[in-house]
Design an enzyme around this catalytic site. Structure first.
Site, PDB file in Angstrom:
ATOM      1  CG  PHE A 248      -1.760  -1.262   1.319  1.00  0.00           C
ATOM      2  CD1 PHE A 248      -2.694  -1.605   0.351  1.00  0.00           C
ATOM      3  CD2 PHE A 248      -1.547  -2.139   2.371  1.00  0.00           C
ATOM      4  CE1 PHE A 248      -3.401  -2.787   0.441  1.00  0.00           C
ATOM      5  CE2 PHE A 248      -2.255  -3.332   2.456  1.00  0.00           C
ATOM      6  CZ  PHE A 248      -3.183  -3.644   1.497  1.00  0.00           C
ATOM      7  N   GLY A 475       0.479  -7.382  -4.926  1.00  0.00           N
ATOM      8  CA  GLY A 475      -0.828  -8.021  -4.778  1.00  0.00           C
ATOM      9  C   GLY A 475      -1.783  -7.881  -5.952  1.00  0.00           C
ATOM     10  CB  ILE A 635     -10.312  -3.437 -17.924  1.00  0.00           C
ATOM     11  CG1 ILE A 635     -10.918  -2.122 -17.394  1.00  0.00           C
ATOM     12  CG2 ILE A 635     -10.046  -4.417 -16.782  1.00  0.00           C
ATOM     13  CD1 ILE A 635     -10.005  -1.275 -16.535  1.00  0.00           C
ATOM     14  CG  ASN A 637      -7.366 -10.493 -15.477  1.00  0.00           C
ATOM     15  OD1 ASN A 637      -8.349 -10.551 -14.744  1.00  0.00           O
ATOM     16  ND2 ASN A 637      -6.680 -11.559 -15.817  1.00  0.00           N
ATOM     17  CE  LYS A 639     -10.523 -14.417  -9.946  1.00  0.00           C
ATOM     18  NZ  LYS A 639     -10.162 -15.829 -10.004  1.00  0.00           N
ATOM     19  CE  LYS A 707      -8.196   7.021 -18.497  1.00  0.00           C
ATOM     20  NZ  LYS A 707      -8.924   8.302 -18.740  1.00  0.00           N
ATOM     21  N   GLY A 708      -4.526   3.126 -15.423  1.00  0.00           N
ATOM     22  CA  GLY A 708      -4.083   2.874 -14.046  1.00  0.00           C
ATOM     23  C   GLY A 708      -5.265   2.789 -13.102  1.00  0.00           C
ATOM     24  CD  GLU A 711      -1.899   4.790  -6.123  1.00  0.00           C
ATOM     25  OE1 GLU A 711      -2.158   4.948  -4.924  1.00  0.00           O
ATOM     26  OE2 GLU A 711      -1.004   4.025  -6.537  1.00  0.00           O
TER      27      GLU A 711
HETATM   28 MO1  MOS Z   1       1.019   3.153  -3.805  1.00  0.00          MO
HETATM   29  S1  MOS Z   1       0.728   4.633  -2.382  1.00  0.00           S
HETATM   30  O1  MOS Z   1       1.716   4.051  -5.039  1.00  0.00           O
HETATM   31  O2  MOS Z   1       1.920   1.921  -3.156  1.00  0.00           O
END
Ligand code: MOS
Length: 744
Positions: A248, A475, A635, A637, A639, A707-708, A711
């Protein structure tokens, strides 16, 4: 160009079986011959000096090999001198120099370390170390020192820095609006609590060759940090981290315990294993800094925002400057012509904070998206409608076009799924027996920050493919996403593809952080597959008459082979390589953002909708529905991407309702120190979470169109919940976490 995406049949996690059967090996599980065990002793004061350190009893305890402290520790040659203030570390300033001298900078600081032949003996002996202190007065209470904030050094140096003071239009222009509000928001420090505790096995293979099995989010950034600290060429430091049990953000920085283990291994000339206790996780490996924010917001009666002023101050340590992007969303999300942001930090006698999922953006969104909700009620306009009224079709901060922005699609998907039209317009009016019911929503955004990366591919004569990257997987399922990208690109079945990661000797990749792994490393996977396809085609051109003049466009790569489009000619990759007498192919490709990308503002977006029930007598809060919608580009994947969104919303529930690192300011010490008194959401706290992706590609960001996600999964969740609680109860809580006592 897109053949990638098999959204309806997501690839299962390639390492799932290893994880659930225990075959996956985490840092503390590496067993090296002749390994010794280290346990830290930590300070019980927040500021001062160690007057005396009694290590005799510990040294004489059974099995103890060394008791290491500032009295006898060797100093890494790269430690900065007292008067130096390096500016290069992950955040800024001077990372804590463990065992450097007798100074104490924060409560829970490592002051000694016992090394023994077993973990149990080291643990026992660590309790025998006794320290006496000269106590100095400490500063640990942010809220009592709000006027002492400073502008970060980077912003002082560079007035264009996103941390610098920002004004668009008139300073505090919101004050001129017919409807205006001024509010203060705060949240406490929140501690990273991944399942895997921070751990390291440090091993000096020779005097100048160091191998680390370490819980990190970046093998190569860690390699660079310790190469610098020990004045070694980077190639002499090897970092291994193929599995990381959650992070995290707290493993985006290297921490004192890592250096401590390396020092010990050097001193006793044996491998040393050090794993923090859960309690120690609260004191020395970063956290979301406690933050105080002030917002002034003004609008016309029709809902058009006139201005927003947003001030934020967060804590940092006295020795290192931690900064994060709290105010970005305020500058770019809405049309308001007058926007002012002010970012300050307060150095205190605490350990250095670090990014925690969503990082500053999640902090800032709590205030901004709560404020939007507050003014929506004041204007008597639906909060969702208010956001549509103030939607911007280009970036008002940089006056640039968006690469893509499908925020309105997210609004639509989410509003339908939660049943937004059932929401009571007036707060505190819907109930079911003793339960008050309410709905809330909020928006999140995060930069689609792609970086350069390299990937190595080895294509074997049997047609199987091995890919390698130094990137880690904390993860989200990085290996699964990468295998998915490769199988769709080159048509080799997923079970014939292996993606190896978590080794600093593999090709270049940065930290797994900032939602940038798939767009960065995935692009390199695609690039290396493109070159492989070209090479295979050339082999076919030369060795198979049917393919003599075939171009890439005329050939399909599927089922581990090549086939002429509209023809019957085909071959497996293995046969083609054999026929061509080709050795295994082995190559490395780099992918990086092109110049075109710089012409656009690139962001992912999320919209979170929740339903809450608040008990009218006990104040108990239950999130009963959650719908999370994302415009994260294409996207890869469904899942693993969906899993990320669910995890982020779960983290957001913790941020909103339970997570609170409570400090006793008399001692400057966090009192929460385990998962009993620091409550992270468990199943009983979390409803079924619906995930909806817009799933439209953004080819400006990368060739796959991603894109991501990481966060935006959490950014905006806490305000969505706070807004729903207001809708249910008519009580506006501006201080996280929102616990029942605040509602009764
Ligand atoms: Mo995240 S806060 O970029 O591990």
């Amino acid at each position: 160009m897109n053949t990638f995406f098999k959204a309806d049949e997501p690839l299962q996690r390639v390492d799932g079986k290893m994880k659930v059967t225990g075959a996956a090996k985490y840092a503390a599980e590496y067993v090296l011959p002749d390994c010794r065990y280290a346990v830290l002793v930590t300070s019980s004061i927040a500021k001062g000096r160690i007057k005396s350190l009694d290590t005799k009893a510990a040294s004489n305890a059974p099995g103890v090999i060394a008791v290491i402290s500032y009295l006898n520790a060797i100093r890494p040659p790269g430690y900065a001198a007292d008067n130096e203030h390096p500016t290069e570390p992950a955040t800024g300033g001077q990372p804590h120099r463990v065992f450097y001298d007798n100074k104490v900078y924060f409560n829970g600081q490592p002051i000694a370390m016992v090394v023994a032949d077993t973990f149990e003996r080291a643990t026992y002996a660590a309790h025998l170390v006794k320290a006496q202190y000269i106590v100095e007065e400490h500063l640990t209470d942010l809220n009592k020192n709000l006027d002492k904030g400073v502008l970060p050094a980077s912003a002082k140096k560079n007035p264009k820095s996103p941390l610098a003071d920002y004004d668009r239009g008139v300073v505090d222009g919101y004050k001129t609006a017919p409807v205006k509000l001024e509010m203060e928001y705060e949240h406490p420090a929140e501690m990273h609590n991944p399942m895997e505790l921070q751990a390291i096995v440090a091993h000096w293979e020779t005097d100048d060759k160091l191998t680390l099995y370490d819980k990190v989010q970046g093998t190569q950034p860690t390699q660079q940090n310790f190469a610098k600290e020990w004045k070694l060429p980077p190639e002499n430091v090897k970092v291994i981290a193929p599995f990381v049990g959650g992070a995290f953000g707290n493993a985006l920085h290297n921490w004192p315990h890592e250096t401590a283990a390396i020092i010990a291994a050097k001193m006793i000339k044996k491998p040393v294993k050090l794993m923090l206790t859960r309690e120690q996780m609260f004191f020395m490996v970063g956290y979301r800094p406690g933050t105080f924010q002030r917002i002034g917001i003004g609008a016309n009666r029709d809902g058009k925002l006139v201005g927003i002023s947003h001030f934020s101050i967060g804590q940092t340590s006295s020795y290192e400057e931690f900064t994060e992007s709290v105010l970005q969303q305020t500058r770019m999300m809405y049309t308001a012509p007058n926007v002012s942001t002010r970012y300050r930090i307060l150095p205190m006698d605490v350990s250095t904070p670090i990014w925690m999922r969503g990082p500053g953006e999640a902090t800032g969104a709590f205030a901004l998206e709560s404020a939007l909700d507050e003014i929506a009620y004041e204007l008597n306009i639906d909060p969702l409608e208010l956001r549509i009224i103030n939607h911007t079709d280009q970036d008002p901060e940089r006056n640039m076009p968006w690469s893509t922005k499908y925020l309105k699609e997210c609004f639509k998907l989410g509003a339908e799924a939660i049943g937004w039209n059932k929401r009571p317009l007036k707060a505190g009016t819907l109930s079911d027996g003793p339960w008050k019911i309410g709905y809330g929503m909020a928006v999140g955004t995060f930069g689609a920050n792609r970086r350069s990366a390299k990937v190595r591919a080895k294509l074997f004569a049997n047609g199987s493919l091995l890919l390698q990257s130094a990137v880690t997987d904390i993860g989200p399922g990085t290996g699964t996403a990468m295998v998915g990208i490769a199988t769709d690109a080159i048509g080799i079945p997923a079970d014939q593809i292996t993606f190896q990661l978590g080794n600093s000797e593999f090709p270049v990749a940065g930290n797994q952080g900032g939602s940038s792994t798939v767009n960065s490393v995935g692009s390199a996977v695609l690039a290396v597959c493109d070159v492989l396809k070209q090479k295979l085609l050339e082999m076919a051109n030369q060795n198979m008459p049917e393919f003599k003049s075939a171009t890439l466009e005329q050939v399909t790569f599927s089922n581990g082979g090549l086939q002429l489009k509209g023809g019957s000619a085909k071959t497996t990759i293995g046969d083609l390589m054999k026929k061509s007498g080709s050795a295994d192919l082995d190559l490395i490709e780099e992918a990086k953002p092109g110049p075109e990308a710089a012409k656009y503002s690139k962001y992912s977006y999320s919209v979170h909708f929740v339903e809450v029930r608040v008990h009218s007598i006990t104040g108990r809060i239950q999130v009963t529905k959650a719908v999370t919608c994302a415009d994260a580009g294409k996207i890869i994947n469904m899942k693993t991407a969906g899993n990320q969104m669910i995890g982020g919303v779960t983290g957001g529930i913790g941020m909103a309702l339970t997570e609170d690192a409570v400090m006793d300011h008399r001692f400057g010490r966090y009192m929460t120190k385990d998962l009993a008194d620091y409550h992270v959401p468990v199943h009983a706290d979390v409803p079924h979470i619906e995930v909806r992706f817009v799933d439209k590609p953004d080819y400006i960001v990368d060739p796959m169109g991603t894109k991501g996600i990481g966060e935006i999964a959490i950014i905006g969740v806490a305000p969505a919940i706070a807004n729903a609680i207001f809708n249910a109860t008519g009580k506006r809580i501006r201080q996280l976490p929102i616990t029942p006592d605040k509602l009764i």
